[in-house]
Design a protein around this motif. Structure first.
Motif, short mmCIF file in Angstrom:
data_model
loop_
_atom_site.label_atom_id
_atom_site.label_comp_id
_atom_site.label_asym_id
_atom_site.label_seq_id
_atom_site.Cartn_x
_atom_site.Cartn_y
_atom_site.Cartn_z
N GLU A 527 32.66 49.90 37.88
CA GLU A 527 31.62 49.00 37.23
C GLU A 527 32.17 47.68 37.40
OE1 GLU A 527 28.90 47.70 33.30
OE2 GLU A 527 29.64 49.98 33.78
N ILE A 528 31.59 46.68 38.03
CA ILE A 528 32.02 45.15 38.18
C ILE A 528 31.81 44.45 36.81
CG2 ILE A 528 31.80 43.13 39.58
CD1 ILE A 528 32.39 45.57 41.14
N ALA A 529 32.71 43.54 36.27
CA ALA A 529 32.68 42.86 35.17
C ALA A 529 31.60 41.89 35.39
CB ALA A 529 33.95 42.18 35.08
N GLU A 530 30.95 41.88 34.06
CA GLU A 530 29.54 41.17 33.72
C GLU A 530 29.79 39.52 34.42
OE1 GLU A 530 26.33 40.06 30.62
OE2 GLU A 530 28.07 41.45 29.96
N VAL A 531 31.09 39.13 33.89
CA VAL A 531 31.22 37.58 34.21
C VAL A 531 31.28 37.42 35.73
CG1 VAL A 531 33.81 37.73 34.17
CG2 VAL A 531 32.75 35.77 33.54
N THR A 532 31.61 38.31 36.59
CA THR A 532 31.60 37.94 38.07
C THR A 532 30.33 38.33 38.70
OG1 THR A 532 32.47 40.25 38.43
CG2 THR A 532 34.13 38.52 38.07
N GLY A 533 29.53 38.97 37.77
CA GLY A 533 28.01 39.16 38.35
C GLY A 533 27.79 40.45 39.05
N PRO A 534 26.46 40.46 39.55
CA PRO A 534 26.04 41.89 40.21
C PRO A 534 26.57 41.88 41.58
CG PRO A 534 24.30 41.00 38.98
CD PRO A 534 25.36 40.03 39.01
N VAL A 535 26.65 42.93 42.29
CA VAL A 535 27.20 43.24 43.54
C VAL A 535 25.99 42.53 44.78
CG1 VAL A 535 27.69 44.88 45.55
CG2 VAL A 535 28.28 45.57 42.92
N ARG A 536 26.70 41.83 45.60
CA ARG A 536 25.97 41.30 46.44
C ARG A 536 26.21 41.83 47.91
NH1 ARG A 536 21.17 39.21 46.81
NH2 ARG A 536 21.50 37.47 45.38
N THR A 537 27.25 41.99 48.40
CA THR A 537 27.79 42.63 49.72
C THR A 537 29.16 43.30 49.50
OG1 THR A 537 27.82 42.34 51.82
CG2 THR A 537 28.77 40.62 50.33
N ILE A 538 29.07 44.43 50.19
CA ILE A 538 30.45 45.39 50.37
C ILE A 538 30.97 45.37 51.56
CG2 ILE A 538 31.38 47.53 49.72
CD1 ILE A 538 28.81 48.06 47.87
N THR A 539 32.22 45.37 51.86
CA THR A 539 32.96 45.56 53.14
C THR A 539 34.15 45.99 52.90
OG1 THR A 539 33.27 44.52 55.24
CG2 THR A 539 34.33 43.51 53.51
N GLN A 540 34.44 47.04 53.99
CA GLN A 540 35.83 47.79 53.81
C GLN A 540 37.13 46.98 54.14
OE1 GLN A 540 35.97 51.34 56.07
NE2 GLN A 540 37.92 52.20 55.25
N GLY A 541 37.99 47.24 53.23
CA GLY A 541 39.19 46.47 53.56
C GLY A 541 40.46 47.11 54.28
N LYS A 542 41.71 47.08 54.19
CA LYS A 542 42.44 47.97 54.48
C LYS A 542 42.55 49.26 53.97
CE LYS A 542 45.45 43.82 56.00
NZ LYS A 542 46.95 43.21 55.88
N GLY A 543 42.84 50.28 54.65
CA GLY A 543 42.62 51.63 53.94
C GLY A 543 41.58 51.86 53.28
N ASP A 544 41.80 52.33 52.11
CA ASP A 544 40.55 52.60 51.11
C ASP A 544 40.13 51.29 49.99
OD1 ASP A 544 40.63 55.26 51.84
OD2 ASP A 544 42.09 55.60 50.41
N ASP A 545 40.71 50.07 50.48
CA ASP A 545 40.43 48.90 49.65
C ASP A 545 38.87 48.73 50.12
OD1 ASP A 545 42.72 48.87 48.62
OD2 ASP A 545 43.34 47.06 49.55
N VAL A 546 38.28 47.88 49.21
CA VAL A 546 36.89 47.60 49.49
C VAL A 546 36.93 45.94 48.79
CG1 VAL A 546 34.70 47.65 48.55
CG2 VAL A 546 36.04 49.61 49.12
N PHE A 547 36.27 45.13 49.42
CA PHE A 547 35.93 43.68 49.19
C PHE A 547 34.37 43.75 48.89
CE2 PHE A 547 39.46 43.12 52.07
CZ PHE A 547 40.35 42.37 51.37
N VAL A 548 34.08 43.12 47.60
CA VAL A 548 32.84 43.04 47.06
C VAL A 548 32.53 41.64 46.83
CG1 VAL A 548 31.26 43.79 45.08
CG2 VAL A 548 33.02 45.37 46.02
N GLY A 549 31.42 40.94 47.42
CA GLY A 549 30.87 39.80 47.01
C GLY A 549 29.86 39.86 46.15
#
Length: 845
Positions: A527-549
């Motif tokens: 669950e993403i912290a409320e202060v950073t806001g709802p999920v807008r986009t997801i992309t895979q990073g290195k290995g199992d890492d995930v970047f979330v905008g």
């Protein structure tokens, strides 16, 4: 019976053969995928070799050593771009690095005179001869503005709609995001000179009033008299030309990300950089090495982004801006060199490009784009044909907004689009697009189909506003599998990982949920912290890492099932408040989103952040740096402790916003300029922790926009929304009516945009709202202003000659609201109003 037995055996044999064939196909697909991964690694390695060659070439050039021949490359169109490596062994740089783009420019789209004749109306596109290509020499690009530094006259004129009403000063209205309608540099290049004669400010020209020792300029027909120092009265030559500053600016860092209203705009490149955009800048950010590079080819808001299957070529689309150079278009560019390869669709898009994507099954030969105008036109291009590409076809995509559009990864000529109340499957045959609507059958049709992804087997996967995930069978327009209600609220993004795992991101619930190949939840959830806001986009990073905008303009990194940490944070509403720390590499920003950030300019990260009760308008550090005053929009102003962010005190003066707060140089007074036309004056004791009001300075007929203190702490000068310049005695709390008597006063700062020392920065024909703020370097040699055209302009100080030349730097897509130097003059900071971004510029000789 024997025949039946033979048939059974035959069926079993066929079944076994079918299983074997399926296994063989799966094995072959795995081998193909492995080979594609190896090819991508080879391309990444090649890109790294080219970058390192570029570094060595740059070193050789600086030491005047002979340079080896340049390798042949793809033809490019000149554009903006910054390569800003800080570590020689690991940084990423182009083959031929150039300084950042400091001027307004056309980026290879068009080059037109501001008042063209029929003979001179044309578009200049860089051309090269076949001889250049055959000789193995890289085509020479015409760096009209991006690859070289240009000086500019401060005489642009933006096109305004005449309303018949008096002008509203800059902070009285919410300004539209815009780019400059006229190009300062192009005006000079077309005319071949910097201009001559007096500067015109409105319908009447500025003039030198020798008997008064003053200069008089006009804004909206109102005369403004500015008195020069006594020692200049005899020697001042009104017709003398100003000089360009020896220093220049180089874009070093961009704080911000556009997640509030854009989708699918965050990707990881093989180089280890994430690519995203904010304002008119595309950022390539290496998180591990803390390096940024910037593509500066656009001249207005970037709205969409796509990465080519080769993982090097990138396409970005922008909105329609103002003026002749503001046409919406798509730019295809090289992420290694930051050179523009093609400019697609200039003049074909009405409002802006909201979706862009490369084809995948044919190696990325085609490009699709969706216009966000009312017709929502979908067009398909052969982008490599010519410099402008070749449009294959176009058609109306839908009656409602289109939110996502993608080529199918394996089915050639198949396109999927989705948006409000629709999902469509398009087939491109004989240069025509035919459409099949998605059929929801027994399922409730959602109001919005919000996102789109493709599974390994070619199934299309969608997430919608009802919180459902639907799987659409490959080659069909029907639902083959559904996951109903895994999220509370809309699903804003779907990402298929390399191992086949599907990650869904929710808006309202801010959750990330992992699914296996059979569309069963794996149990991993974050669950993403409320202060950073709802999920807008997801992309895979290195290995199992995930970047979330996120929708609150943040970028996070982590793994599903584990906590996520922010790597990019930003404001989410109009940004006006900016203050640099008086003796450290820190600065503070505050905005209408009620958030306050204290930033470290060296690490480019927030030291702390705080949420206020009211939107914030202005800020100023106490001279000792221990506290900071913040003016709010509610009529209140408060003081925070710089170290702990604790509230020190809060006061209320009137019920309108406080547009400027300013401490006296000795820190014993604080002046608060309000929207109610009054300056409130406070005495300050206990090292900035105790405040007592000593008086009100009344006399302005409009709201106070800027104010400065004299170096001896005795006087205040102020500007207002109706272009007044008033002077005040701080000790007497009274106006000094004889402005000429203060002509020799030395001022500690130069934030007032109207005074003799800075009047040369005003553009010709200005209506008084074209400049939102200004600042003087601590050395007193440089002056910078923030203008309404998305540009930061660098002048020599004092700037007291009409039509003074400047270096002009684009990047912001909205009006630039505030500028300020750090304490050592090594860095300039600028804030964008509607683009919510902060730019950090290096001051270079």
């Amino acid at each position: 019976l024997q025949a039946a037995g033979k048939m059974e055996g035959f069926d079993d044999s066929l079944s076994q053969d079918s299983i074997d064939l399926t296994d063989r196909v799966a094995t072959l697909e795995q081998r193909v995928q492995m080979q594609e991964d190896e090819i991508q690694l080879l391309k990444s390695a090649l890109a790294d070799v080219l970058r390192r060659l570029g570094q060595y070439e740059e070193k050789d050039r600086k030491t005047n050593k002979p340079r080896p021949p340049v390798l042949p490359s793809r033809p490019t169109i000149s554009n903006g771009g910054t390569n800003t490596p800080k570590k020689a062994d690991h940084s990423i740089s182009g083959r031929q690095q150039t300084p950042p783009t400091p001027t307004s420019y056309t980026h290879g789209i068009s080059q037109r005179s501001p008042m063209p004749s029929p003979k001179t109306q044309h578009r200049e596109i860089k051309r090269w001869s076949s001889g250049d290509m055959s000789s193995g020499i890289q085509p020479r690009t015409r760096h009209d503005s991006a690859g070289s530094e240009h000086s500019t006259d401060s005489s642009p004129r933006k096109l305004k709609a005449s309303s018949g009403k008096p002008p509203l000063p800059p902070k009285n209205i919410s300004k539209r995001s815009r780019s400059s309608s006229l190009d300062r540099t192009s005006i000079l290049r077309q005319s071949g000179r910097r201009g001559s004669g007096s500067q015109s400010h409105g319908p009447r020209e500025a003039s030198h009033v020798q008997e008064e020792g003053a200069v008089r300029m006009f804004l909206r027909g109102r005369p403004i008299t500015m008195y020069m120092p006594t020692d200049m009265m005899e020697s001042y030559n009104f017709k003398e030309k100003g000089t360009l500053p020896g220093e220049k600016l180089k874009l070093d860092w961009v704080y911000g990300y556009r997640g509030r209203d854009c989708r699918s705009n965050l990707y990881l490149l093989p180089t280890g950089e994430i690519v995203y955009f904010v304002a008119a800048v595309v950022v390539l950010y290496n998180v591990d090495e803390q390096l940024q590079r910037h593509y500066l080819g656009h001249n207005d808001d970037v709205k969409c982004l796509a990465v080519h299957p080769d993982k090097i070529t990138i396409a970005t689309g922008q909105v329609t801006g103002h003026g002749r150079e503001g046409e919406a278009h798509v730019r295809v560019w090289d992420s290694v060199t930051l050179h523009t390869l093609h400019v697609i669709g200039a003049g074909d898009f009405e409002r802006g490009v909201c979706c862009v994507a490369f084809s995948k099954s044919d190696g990325g030969a085609q490009l699709l784009a969706v216009d966000e105008a009312n017709e929502h036109i979908l067009s398909v291009w052969e982008w490599q044909k010519g410099e402008k590409g070749h449009k294959i076809t176009e058609t109306k995509a839908a009656n409602e907004p289109v939110l996502a559009a993608e080529f199918h990864p394996t089915e050639k000529n198949l396109i999927v689009t989705c948006g409000k109340s629709h999902i469509c499957f398009w087939t491109l045959e004989d240069s025509k697009l035919s459409k099949k609507q998605g059929v929801f059958e027994k399922h409730d049709k959602p109001k919005y189909v919000l996102c789109l992804a493709f599974a390994e087997n070619g199934d299309a996967i969608t997430g919608d506003s009802n919180g459902n995930i639907f799987v659409w069978g490959k080659g069909t327009n029907r639902i083959s599998c559904s996951m109903v209600g895994p999220h509370d609220g809309g699903i804003f993004s779907l990402c298929v990982m390399k191992d086949g795992t599907l990650v869904s991101g929710g808006g309202k619930d801010r959750k990330l949920i992992a699914w296996d190949r059979n569309y069963q939840q794996t149990g991993a959830e974050s669950e993403i912290a409320e202060v950073t806001g709802p999920v807008r986009t997801i992309t895979q990073g290195k290995g199992d890492d995930v970047f979330v905008g996120t929708t609150r303009n943040a970028i996070l990194r982590g793994r599903v099932g584990e906590p996520f940490e922010p790597i990019v944070e930003a404001h989410t509403d109009e940004l006006w408040g900016l203050a640099a720390h008086p003796n450290q590499c820190l600065f503070l920003t505050c905005a209408y989103d009620r958030r306050v950030f204290l930033w470290n300019a060296d690490t480019h990260t927030p030291v702390w952040s705080k949420i206020l009760e009211d939107p914030a308008q202005s800020a100023e550090f106490h001279p000792n740096g221990s506290v900071v005053a913040i003016g709010l929009q509610s009529g209140r102003w408060l003081v925070l402790d710089t170290s702990s962010k604790d509230l020190v005190t809060v006061h209320t003066d009137g019920n309108e916003q406080h547009d400027c707060v300013r401490y006296s140089p000795d820190g014993n007074f604080l002046a608060v300029g309000s929207h109610d036309n009054i300056i409130y004056l406070y005495s300050v004791t206990e090292e900035g922790r105790k405040y007592s009001r000593v008086g009100k300075l009344t006399g302005h007929s409009s709201f106070v926009t800027h104010l400065d203190w004299s170096s001896d702490n005795q006087y205040i000068r102020s500007n207002s929304g109706d272009y007044e310049i008033l002077y005040w005695s701080a000790a007497m709390c009274r106006q000094v009516p004889a402005a000429a008597s203060l002509r020799d006063v030395e001022w500690a700062t130069a934030t007032c945009t109207l005074n003799f020392q800075v009047f040369g920065m005003w553009p010709e024909g200005s209506d008084g709202t074209d400049i939102n703020g200004s600042t003087r370097s601590k050395s007193g040699k440089l002056l910078v202003n923030a203008d309404d055209f998305g540009k930061v302009n660098l002048f020599t100080y004092p700037c007291c000659q009409p039509r003074s030349p400047c270096h002009s730097y684009p990047g912001h897509s909205s009006h630039v609201t505030t500028v300020d130097f750090l304490h050592d003059d090594s860095t300039l900071l600028s804030t964008g109003g509607k683009d919510n971004s902060i730019f950090q510029w290096k001051v270079v000789a």
